[in-house]
Design a protein around this motif. Sequence first.
Motif, mmCIF file in Angstrom:
data_model
loop_
_atom_site.group_PDB
_atom_site.id
_atom_site.type_symbol
_atom_site.label_atom_id
_atom_site.label_comp_id
_atom_site.label_asym_id
_atom_site.label_seq_id
_atom_site.Cartn_x
_atom_site.Cartn_y
_atom_site.Cartn_z
ATOM 1 N N ALA A 190 -4.341 -0.528 -9.985
ATOM 2 C CA ALA A 190 -3.471 -0.013 -8.924
ATOM 3 C C ALA A 190 -3.634 1.496 -8.789
ATOM 4 O O ALA A 190 -3.711 2.026 -7.672
ATOM 5 N N MET A 191 -3.705 2.191 -9.910
ATOM 6 C CA MET A 191 -3.906 3.641 -9.876
ATOM 7 C C MET A 191 -5.272 3.978 -9.272
ATOM 8 O O MET A 191 -5.399 4.941 -8.512
ATOM 9 N N ALA A 192 -6.286 3.177 -9.594
ATOM 10 C CA ALA A 192 -7.617 3.410 -9.020
ATOM 11 C C ALA A 192 -7.591 3.214 -7.506
ATOM 12 O O ALA A 192 -8.193 3.999 -6.760
ATOM 13 N N LEU A 193 -6.894 2.188 -7.039
ATOM 14 C CA LEU A 193 -6.782 1.966 -5.591
ATOM 15 C C LEU A 193 -6.038 3.107 -4.910
ATOM 16 O O LEU A 193 -6.405 3.542 -3.810
ATOM 17 N N ALA A 194 -4.998 3.592 -5.563
ATOM 18 C CA ALA A 194 -4.244 4.722 -5.006
ATOM 19 C C ALA A 194 -5.130 5.960 -4.935
ATOM 20 O O ALA A 194 -5.100 6.702 -3.943
ATOM 21 N N CYS A 195 -5.935 6.180 -5.958
ATOM 22 C CA CYS A 195 -6.861 7.317 -5.941
ATOM 23 C C CYS A 195 -7.915 7.142 -4.854
ATOM 24 O O CYS A 195 -8.292 8.105 -4.188
ATOM 25 N N GLU A 196 -8.371 5.921 -4.667
ATOM 26 C CA GLU A 196 -9.344 5.653 -3.596
ATOM 27 C C GLU A 196 -8.745 5.990 -2.240
ATOM 28 O O GLU A 196 -9.411 6.560 -1.383
ATOM 29 N N SER A 197 -7.477 5.669 -2.040
ATOM 30 C CA SER A 197 -6.840 5.949 -0.753
ATOM 31 C C SER A 197 -6.739 7.445 -0.485
ATOM 32 O O SER A 197 -6.701 7.865 0.670
ATOM 33 N N ARG A 198 -6.715 8.245 -1.539
ATOM 34 C CA ARG A 198 -6.620 9.705 -1.406
ATOM 35 C C ARG A 198 -7.990 10.383 -1.562
ATOM 36 O O ARG A 198 -8.081 11.595 -1.631
ATOM 37 N N GLU A 247 0.830 -1.203 0.000
ATOM 38 C CA GLU A 247 0.000 0.000 0.000
ATOM 39 C C GLU A 247 0.867 1.257 0.000
ATOM 40 O O GLU A 247 0.614 2.218 0.716
ATOM 41 N N ASP A 248 1.891 1.230 -0.839
ATOM 42 C CA ASP A 248 2.811 2.352 -1.001
ATOM 43 C C ASP A 248 2.260 3.244 -2.117
ATOM 44 O O ASP A 248 2.695 3.181 -3.266
ATOM 45 N N TRP A 249 1.284 4.084 -1.785
ATOM 46 C CA TRP A 249 0.573 4.884 -2.774
ATOM 47 C C TRP A 249 1.475 5.867 -3.505
ATOM 48 O O TRP A 249 1.325 6.024 -4.722
ATOM 49 N N PRO A 250 2.414 6.539 -2.843
ATOM 50 C CA PRO A 250 3.285 7.454 -3.603
ATOM 51 C C PRO A 250 4.079 6.744 -4.706
ATOM 52 O O PRO A 250 4.256 7.283 -5.800
#
Length: 176
Positions: A52-60, A27-30
Amino acid sequence: FPESVKKTSRLFKRGGSRGLKKALRNEDWPTIFRQGPELLRSNPWDVLTLQAMALACESRHCNEAELVYLKQALDADHKSVDVNRHCSRSLGRMGQFDQAIACWHRVEKLIGKDAEATRMISQLAEEKLKYPGGIPPAVVASRTEAAKKVAPAAVAVAEEPVESLLTPRQMLERSL
């Protein structure tokens, strides 16, 4: 080749997508935000990178960007059960019940009887009926807040009386 193409091809030769998978597990979003666009530059239809990009956007909490990546993933592989499940969960979370139900129906069509799909369709239909207009108040409030952030000048103009927007000639014509 231009330097960016060489760099992207080196990422794939060295296992650039492996690094993305590792970042996703941790879960290393950066890192995902850094590597994702590089990988998508060479292959905009890479479903793993898009998810993966969608999950990162969800986290933000960037819902619009998340939906853009998920739509691209669906366009790339609309028969993927994983992509349809991911889309349906995200759409349901955002209060877009009809589209979420449609994704779950695609899952049912792809794999036959699925207990989770059946359960989620009934749950989403129930959630939709709870709210007038089928949209939860929290979603309506967040959309309103987002609209105010995006276009505060437009909101301010809409709140002004109509007379102040008219030219002197238009006000004269109106009074006649």
